[in-house]
Design a protein around this motif. Structure first.
Motif: not given
Length: 78
Positions: A38, A42, A48-50, A52-54
């Motif tokens: 991670t 960065q 991030d894709n969705i 990764d975000l969720l």
């Protein structure tokens, strides 16, 4: 951490790198940096894709406010 210590206990190095980037030295000179994937992403500036975000890691629950749903039945004249 020295390269020798890293070779003898890679698990300890991974635990330390999970907290913060770990510099591995070779004969006293910084040679490598061990960091989480991670942190690496960065640094590369990858978005991030969705998924990764969720994703919920070990941080626990999060608060989310969702608008109320209206499930009232309506009559329709066909």
């Amino acid at each position: 951490m020295t390269a020798r210590d890293f070779n003898q206990d890679a698990s300890a190095a991974k635990r330390e790198a999970a907290r913060e980037p770990l510099i591995i030295t070779d004969r006293g000179t910084p040679s490598f940096v061990l960091l989480t994937y991670t942190d690496y992403r960065q640094l590369k500036g990858e978005l991030d894709n969705i998924v990764d975000l969720l994703r919920q890691d070990d941080d626990g629950d999060f608060d989310a406010d969702f608008p109320p749903m209206n499930f009232e039945a309506k009559e329709i004249d066909l």
